[in-house]
Each structure stands twice: as structure tokens, then as C-alpha cells.
Design an enzyme around this catalytic site. Structure first.
Site, mmCIF file in Angstrom:
data_model
loop_
_atom_site.group_PDB
_atom_site.id
_atom_site.type_symbol
_atom_site.label_atom_id
_atom_site.label_comp_id
_atom_site.label_asym_id
_atom_site.label_seq_id
_atom_site.Cartn_x
_atom_site.Cartn_y
_atom_site.Cartn_z
ATOM 1 N N CYS A 250 17.018 -24.260 26.783
ATOM 2 C CA CYS A 250 15.810 -24.087 25.614
ATOM 3 C C CYS A 250 14.803 -23.390 26.013
ATOM 4 C CB CYS A 250 15.630 -25.204 24.844
ATOM 5 S SG CYS A 250 17.110 -25.698 23.967
ATOM 6 N N CYS A 251 14.773 -22.468 27.108
ATOM 7 C CA CYS A 251 13.671 -21.908 27.990
ATOM 8 C C CYS A 251 12.512 -21.098 27.380
ATOM 9 C CB CYS A 251 14.447 -21.429 29.223
ATOM 10 S SG CYS A 251 15.118 -19.867 28.829
ATOM 11 N N GLY A 254 9.548 -19.114 28.047
ATOM 12 C CA GLY A 254 9.373 -18.924 29.454
ATOM 13 C C GLY A 254 8.407 -19.593 30.477
ATOM 14 N N GLY A 255 7.467 -20.057 29.698
ATOM 15 C CA GLY A 255 6.200 -20.714 30.363
ATOM 16 C C GLY A 255 6.586 -21.699 31.617
ATOM 17 N N LYS A 256 7.429 -22.670 31.064
ATOM 18 C CA LYS A 256 8.022 -23.458 31.898
ATOM 19 C C LYS A 256 8.610 -23.061 33.021
ATOM 20 C CE LYS A 256 7.325 -27.440 28.511
ATOM 21 N NZ LYS A 256 7.168 -26.339 27.495
ATOM 22 N N ASP A 272 18.847 -19.937 26.677
ATOM 23 C CA ASP A 272 18.244 -20.115 25.349
ATOM 24 C C ASP A 272 19.416 -19.580 24.205
ATOM 25 O OD1 ASP A 272 15.500 -20.672 24.218
ATOM 26 O OD2 ASP A 272 16.390 -19.057 22.909
ATOM 27 N N ASP A 298 24.439 -22.421 23.861
ATOM 28 C CA ASP A 298 23.902 -23.529 23.119
ATOM 29 C C ASP A 298 23.690 -24.672 24.370
ATOM 30 O OD1 ASP A 298 23.551 -25.979 21.677
ATOM 31 O OD2 ASP A 298 24.945 -25.067 19.901
ATOM 32 N N ASP A 317 13.882 -29.485 27.217
ATOM 33 C CA ASP A 317 12.754 -29.109 26.066
ATOM 34 C C ASP A 317 13.383 -28.732 24.717
ATOM 35 O OD1 ASP A 317 10.436 -28.591 24.881
ATOM 36 O OD2 ASP A 317 9.690 -26.885 26.508
ATOM 37 N N CYS A 370 7.205 -31.285 21.972
ATOM 38 C CA CYS A 370 6.016 -31.012 21.496
ATOM 39 C C CYS A 370 5.801 -31.745 20.272
ATOM 40 C CB CYS A 370 5.668 -29.469 21.643
ATOM 41 S SG CYS A 370 6.803 -28.670 20.702
#
Length: 423
Positions: A250-251, A254-256, A272, A298, A317, A370
Site C-alpha cells: 500500500c505504498c 510513495g513518501g515512505k 499498490d 492487492d 501501511d 494514520c
């Protein structure tokens, strides 16, 4: 102001009808390519601010409206105008006049007289109405009543601070790309460009004032990325090293992903479910001068994307309520429902169990949300540990809360971290 009220009202109406704010404003951008950046910024500011204060605004509208079945487009326009009259710096006469003009173009203009009368009535009784709203729980905290109750139960000492933080403008923070420059050097570049910031961690900077990214020195050359200080914990917690095989599930956006690749030379798979969002990951990595194996798939169904080679590290994430980033996405407060958590729990359980099977013995998986709701966080992790005797929860660095729960404040958004080792 006419266009600001019109498009902000349109966006607020879409949210109150159950639609996602980010998607709604994206469609507006495509529909109105002629808008200048300052116009887009004004529309976004009014829309977001109206939704942040919608508890108060809804209370006031309920008091002033004679008909509870007021047309949704008209009600949303009134919400925007009341925000402007109560908290914006716009001239009251201009707010009312433009709102009447917008109303004249809604559904044949039947409501323009009512809009004029209601807004003038609000101005006459503004102080009394705001004082009355301050005594109502939903209005005072600008959150649904069930959300306020849940925060009070989960965080008896901090619930007020959490709700207050959710209603503020979020800070703008940067992550310096250590492959391009040092954090202290970049702080000096910011200062030379007339900006200032505060250092956090090893690569983070919180700007004193938000700025457009095209004002950031070297942004398009990959010298930094916009990323919340709280989110910057994810990559270091995984403790990656050169040569590791890593999965970022679940990227998007793309920040992480970028942060992981800035820390080490990795064989990284970025996964993703959404092809469009995955393209954004690729664009972000290209700006940073980094590469990953981008795959659409998935995370709860590895057979569709996994080659069978186990990973040394996995960043999970997972989908969640996003309650920890409600100030960045104020529609979340009004779109979420208590029964949403059962659906999130099903997704989280399926994803975590599937990804655990992709992890090497001796490897580590970082479970991230989050969210600030415990049922998505430690409660969920505890249930996973009960079902998987080969899993151990590792302690986090002293700089993080022992329970892994970061609550939103003036430094960062709300995140939860649980680091799991596989025996």
C-alpha cells in the site's frame, strides 16, 4: 469571491453527500483549468476551513433555517458564507452580495432571497449564535458526537488536545534526501531563500510557514520531499541495510518508499492496488533519482504479485480510518461512521496475515496506521499476536511513545507504529 464561494460550496456539498474531498477537488481542477494558482489556493482554503468548522456551522444553520430540507447546494453555499462571515477576513457586505449572486444561479435562483435574509440575520446575531454553539458538544469540538466520545474514552488526559489539533491547519514538514544533501546544508539553503524551519530527527524540517513546493530549493531535483514528521519514523524503524529485499505494501503516494530507498541500496517492491496512485509513486521516485519494482496488486492476495521469495523487511501501511490526519483531510470527520471500523478490521486482518507469510524468519514487519482509534492499532496488533505465536512485538526507540501511538499536535500528525519480528 464569486468563484471561490461557488466552487467551495460545490465541494462542501459533495462531501456532505458522502464523496471524498480530494477526488472532488481533483475533478474541479480538471473542469476549471483556467484558474490561477492563487484562485485554487483560495478555493481550497475556504473549503477546508468550512469543513474544519462544520460542527459549529451546522449548529448555526439549524438554528437559522426554517426548513430542515433546504436544498443541499444552497445549504453548502450558506455554510461557506457563514464561515467567511464568522472567521474569514473578507468584507461582510461582499460575502453576502456574492453569496446571493451564487444562489441566483442555483436551481433557478429560488433561494437568493432566503440566502440574503439568513446571512444578514446571522450578522445581526453572530455573537449570540457563536456563544450558543460553544455550549454544544458537536459544535464546540467540530467533530461528530460519537468521535468526541471515543476520544474521551481512549485518551482521558489528552482528548481535548487531540480534537483541537484536528481542527488546526497542519504544519508543513520536509524530509531531506541524504543522497543529495545534508539536513544542515538544506536548512542554510532555506534561509538563503528567505524561509526558516526547525530541525526534527535526522532528516526532518518543519517549516515556519507553508510554501508552494516550487519555492523550495532543489525540490524538483530531488533535494527534499514534503512529508509529515510523524510519518518520517516509518523507514528508520525498519532498520534496512544494503542488499535487503523489502516490500512496501500500500505504498502510494510513495513518501515512505522514497525514504527507504534514501537510507539504503535495496531490492524494493512497491505495491499498490490503484494503478493511478502507483504512477504517482513512480513520478516521486523519478524526482528523487530512485527506482523500485512497481507492482499493481492487492496486499492481501500475494498470489497475484509475489514471486515466492521471502522479504527481509515489510512495511504494512494498512487501510484505516485516517483519523490521525483529519486536519489534512477534514472531510474524514464527516464521512466516517462507527460501523466503518468493522470493514477496516477485516481488511487489516487479511492484509497482515497475508503479508506475514511473505516475511522471512528473522525478518521484521512494521504495522502502520494514520489512525488514533485503538481498535485499529494496539488492540488489533494484540489480536494478531495471539493468533501468530511466531510473532513478537519489539520495543520502539525512546523518542516514541511506548505504546507506539503518536497523537496529532503542532509538530506532527497522528500515527501508530508496531514493529513485529518473525521467529
Amino acid at each position: 469571491m464569486f468563484l471561490t464561494q461557488s466552487l467551495a460550496g460545490e465541494a462542501v456539498a459533495a462531501v456532505l453527500a458522502g464523496r471524498n474531498l480530494t477526488d472532488t477537488m481533483g475533478r474541479q481542477r480538471h473542469a476549471h483549468p483556467e484558474l490561477e494558482p492563487r484562485q485554487r489556493a483560495a478555493i481550497q482554503d475556504v473549503t477546508y476551513s468550512t469543513l474544519r468548522r462544520y460542527g459549529e456551522i451546522d449548529f448555526i444553520l439549524t438554528k437559522l433555517l426554517n426548513r430542515p430540507d433546504t436544498d443541499p447546494a444552497v445549504r453548502a453555499l450558506l455554510a461557506v458564507a457563514i464561515y467567511q462571515l464568522a472567521w474569514d477576513r473578507a468584507a461582510p457586505y461582499a460575502v453576502v452580495d456574492h453569496a446571493v449572486n451564487v444562489a441566483s444561479q442555483l436551481n433557478g435562483g429560488f433561494a437568493k432571497g432566503m440566502v440574503n435574509g439568513l446571512l444578514r440575520n446571522f450578522l445581526r446575531h453572530k455573537d449570540a449564535l457563536l456563544a450558543e454553539a460553544a455550549q454544544d458538544g458537536k459544535a464546540r469540538w467540530n467533530h461528530p458526537t460519537w468521535w468526541v466520545t471515543a476520544m474521551r474514552e481512549a485518551y482521558p488526559a489528552a482528548w481535548k488536545a487531540v480534537l483541537h489539533a484536528n481542527n488546526q491547519h497542519p504544519p508543513m514538514s520536509l524530509r531531506v534526501n541524504v543522497r543529495k544533501t545534508g539536513r544542515d546544508d538544506y536548512l542554510a539553503q532555506l534561509q538563503a531563500a528567505g524561509m526558516s524551519g526547525e530541525a526534527f530527527g535526522t532528516v526532518g524540517i518543519r517549516l515556519q510557514q507553508p510554501v508552494p513546493v516550487d519555492k523550495l530549493p532543489g525540490f524538483f531535483d530531488g533535494y527534499c520531499s514534503v512529508q509529515d514528521i510523524g510519518a518520517q519514523w516509518a523507514a528508520p524503524l525498519l532498520d534496512v541495510a544494503d542488499g535487503m529485499r523489502v516490500l512496501d505494501a500500500c505504498c502510494a503516494p510513495g513518501g515512505k518508499t522514497g525514504h527507504l530507498l534514501e537510507l539504503a541500496e535495496l531490492e524494493l517492491t512497491a505495491l499498490d492496488l490503484d494503478r493511478g496512485r502507483l504512477k504517482r509513486v513512480g513520478d516521486n521516485l523519478a524526482r528523487l533519482g530512485l527506482q523500485a519494482d512497481l507492482r499493481v496488486g492487492d496486499a492481501s492476495q500475494p498470489a497475484g504479485w509475489w514471486d515466492g521469495q521471502a522479504f527481509d523487511r515489510i512495511l504494512a501501511d494498512v487501510p484505516c480510518s485516517a483519523s490521525g490526519v483529519a486536519r489534512r483531510h477534514p472531510d474524514i470527520k464527516w464521512l466516517r461512521r462507527p460501523d466503518d471500523f468493522a470493514q477496516f478490521a477485516t481488511q487489516q486482518s487479511a492484509m497482515l496475515a497475508a503479508l506475514w507469510g511473505c516475511l522471512k524468519a528473522g525478518g521484521r514487519l512494521l504495522y502502520v496506521t494514520c489512525s488514533v482509534f485503538p481498535q485499529e492499532n494496539q488492540q488489533h496488533v494484540a489480536e494478531f499476536l495471539r493468533r501468530h505465536p511466531d510473532a513478537r512485538q519489539l520495543p520502539l526507540p525512546a523518542a516514541l511513545p511506548v505504546n507506539g501511538q503518536l497523537l496529532p499536535n503542532d509538530q506532527h500528525d497522528g500515527f501508530f507504529y508496531a514493529l513485529l519480528a518473525k521467529d
